[in-house]
Design a protein around this motif. Structure first.
Motif, PDB file in Angstrom:
ATOM      1  N   ASP A 196     -10.457  -8.448  -5.137  1.00 51.99           N
ATOM      2  CA  ASP A 196      -9.414  -9.762  -4.754  1.00 51.99           C
ATOM      3  C   ASP A 196      -8.864  -9.253  -3.671  1.00 51.99           C
ATOM      4  O   ASP A 196      -8.521 -10.061  -2.344  1.00 51.99           O
ATOM      5  CB  ASP A 196      -8.593 -10.107  -5.689  1.00 51.99           C
ATOM      6  CG  ASP A 196      -8.902 -10.401  -7.273  1.00 51.99           C
ATOM      7  OD1 ASP A 196     -10.352 -11.064  -6.955  1.00 51.99           O
ATOM      8  OD2 ASP A 196      -8.432 -10.743  -8.125  1.00 51.99           O
ATOM      9  N   ILE A 197      -8.180  -8.004  -3.243  1.00 53.73           N
ATOM     10  CA  ILE A 197      -7.341  -7.603  -2.038  1.00 53.73           C
ATOM     11  C   ILE A 197      -8.247  -7.760  -0.875  1.00 53.73           C
ATOM     12  O   ILE A 197      -7.717  -8.262   0.003  1.00 53.73           O
ATOM     13  CB  ILE A 197      -6.717  -6.257  -2.401  1.00 53.73           C
ATOM     14  CG1 ILE A 197      -5.728  -6.125  -3.620  1.00 53.73           C
ATOM     15  CG2 ILE A 197      -6.283  -5.809  -1.170  1.00 53.73           C
ATOM     16  CD1 ILE A 197      -5.344  -4.754  -3.808  1.00 53.73           C
ATOM     17  N   LEU A 198      -9.663  -7.182  -0.984  1.00 52.65           N
ATOM     18  CA  LEU A 198     -10.390  -7.516   0.232  1.00 52.65           C
ATOM     19  C   LEU A 198     -10.780  -8.621   0.572  1.00 52.65           C
ATOM     20  O   LEU A 198     -10.375  -9.320   1.787  1.00 52.65           O
ATOM     21  CB  LEU A 198     -11.748  -6.772   0.015  1.00 52.65           C
ATOM     22  CG  LEU A 198     -11.630  -5.089  -0.341  1.00 52.65           C
ATOM     23  CD1 LEU A 198     -13.020  -4.529  -0.624  1.00 52.65           C
ATOM     24  CD2 LEU A 198     -11.136  -4.354   1.032  1.00 52.65           C
ATOM     25  N   GLN A 210      -2.960   3.731  -3.429  1.00 47.74           N
ATOM     26  CA  GLN A 210      -2.848   2.726  -4.393  1.00 47.74           C
ATOM     27  C   GLN A 210      -2.223   1.713  -3.878  1.00 47.74           C
ATOM     28  O   GLN A 210      -1.369   1.582  -2.864  1.00 47.74           O
ATOM     29  CB  GLN A 210      -1.864   3.457  -5.418  1.00 47.74           C
ATOM     30  CG  GLN A 210      -2.431   4.477  -6.513  1.00 47.74           C
ATOM     31  CD  GLN A 210      -1.617   4.853  -7.408  1.00 47.74           C
ATOM     32  OE1 GLN A 210      -0.351   4.779  -7.346  1.00 47.74           O
ATOM     33  NE2 GLN A 210      -2.138   5.581  -8.305  1.00 47.74           N
ATOM     34  N   TYR A 211      -2.544   0.361  -4.338  1.00 45.11           N
ATOM     35  CA  TYR A 211      -2.063  -0.923  -3.992  1.00 45.11           C
ATOM     36  C   TYR A 211      -1.196  -1.351  -5.178  1.00 45.11           C
ATOM     37  O   TYR A 211      -1.636  -1.372  -6.120  1.00 45.11           O
ATOM     38  CB  TYR A 211      -3.058  -1.679  -3.569  1.00 45.11           C
ATOM     39  CG  TYR A 211      -4.092  -1.140  -2.614  1.00 45.11           C
ATOM     40  CD1 TYR A 211      -3.693  -1.432  -1.070  1.00 45.11           C
ATOM     41  CD2 TYR A 211      -5.120  -0.465  -2.582  1.00 45.11           C
ATOM     42  CE1 TYR A 211      -4.335  -0.882   0.030  1.00 45.11           C
ATOM     43  CE2 TYR A 211      -5.866   0.190  -1.645  1.00 45.11           C
ATOM     44  CZ  TYR A 211      -5.598  -0.135  -0.387  1.00 45.11           C
ATOM     45  OH  TYR A 211      -6.266   0.319   0.825  1.00 45.11           O
ATOM     46  N   LYS A 251       0.687  -1.098  -0.231  1.00 48.50           N
ATOM     47  CA  LYS A 251       0.018   0.073  -0.081  1.00 48.50           C
ATOM     48  C   LYS A 251       0.880   1.352  -0.145  1.00 48.50           C
ATOM     49  O   LYS A 251       1.989   1.213   0.814  1.00 48.50           O
ATOM     50  CB  LYS A 251      -0.990  -0.018   1.343  1.00 48.50           C
ATOM     51  CG  LYS A 251      -1.760   1.287   1.340  1.00 48.50           C
ATOM     52  CD  LYS A 251      -2.372   1.179   2.733  1.00 48.50           C
ATOM     53  CE  LYS A 251      -3.014   2.339   2.998  1.00 48.50           C
ATOM     54  NZ  LYS A 251      -3.685   2.208   4.383  1.00 48.50           N
ATOM     55  N   LYS A 252       0.650   2.233  -0.947  1.00 45.43           N
ATOM     56  CA  LYS A 252       1.156   3.412  -0.906  1.00 45.43           C
ATOM     57  C   LYS A 252       0.214   4.645  -1.151  1.00 45.43           C
ATOM     58  O   LYS A 252      -0.594   4.767  -1.670  1.00 45.43           O
ATOM     59  CB  LYS A 252       2.017   3.392  -2.195  1.00 45.43           C
ATOM     60  CG  LYS A 252       3.023   4.752  -1.883  1.00 45.43           C
ATOM     61  CD  LYS A 252       4.150   4.514  -3.159  1.00 45.43           C
ATOM     62  CE  LYS A 252       5.224   5.622  -2.837  1.00 45.43           C
ATOM     63  NZ  LYS A 252       6.292   5.454  -3.752  1.00 45.43           N
ATOM     64  N   GLU A 273       3.542  -1.906   3.925  1.00 44.26           N
ATOM     65  CA  GLU A 273       3.643  -0.432   3.294  1.00 44.26           C
ATOM     66  C   GLU A 273       4.610  -0.598   2.502  1.00 44.26           C
ATOM     67  O   GLU A 273       5.585  -1.271   2.355  1.00 44.26           O
ATOM     68  CB  GLU A 273       4.131   0.308   4.628  1.00 44.26           C
ATOM     69  CG  GLU A 273       2.942   0.729   5.623  1.00 44.26           C
ATOM     70  CD  GLU A 273       1.847   1.401   5.198  1.00 44.26           C
ATOM     71  OE1 GLU A 273       2.203   2.326   4.238  1.00 44.26           O
ATOM     72  OE2 GLU A 273       0.682   1.207   5.382  1.00 44.26           O
ATOM     73  N   ALA A 274       4.280   0.218   1.050  1.00 47.00           N
ATOM     74  CA  ALA A 274       5.302   0.302   0.170  1.00 47.00           C
ATOM     75  C   ALA A 274       6.509   1.285   0.550  1.00 47.00           C
ATOM     76  O   ALA A 274       6.302   2.178   1.206  1.00 47.00           O
ATOM     77  CB  ALA A 274       4.607   0.641  -1.242  1.00 47.00           C
TER      78      ALA A 274
END
Length: 66
Positions: free
Chosen positions: A51-53, A20-21, A7-8, A64-65
């Motif tokens: 899909d992420i959820l 954004q992911y 995640k960023k 964390e990115a």
């Protein structure tokens, strides 16, 4: 299956932030053999975000990115 999610938070020129992911699936490679990374917006209508959820609901952890 998802390999990892990062995640960023990006701050725009107007000082508004956007999340954004960066999504990597298992066995989803570029022609060169590198992992393909999808940039996914924080939008519940987006299929990759869904899909992420689901992945998080099943125990996946978002990093964390850099």
């Amino acid at each position: 299956m998802i390999k990892k999610v990062q995640k960023k938070t990006i701050i725009g020129l107007d000082d508004k932030s956007e999340v954004q992911y960066y999504l990597t699936y298992d066995n989803d490679k570029t022609d060169e053999g590198n992992d393909k990374v999808w940039v996914v917006p924080h939008n519940e209508d987006n299929r990759h975000y869904k899909d992420i959820l689901e992945w998080v609901a099943n125990g996946g952890v978002i990093e964390e990115a850099d």
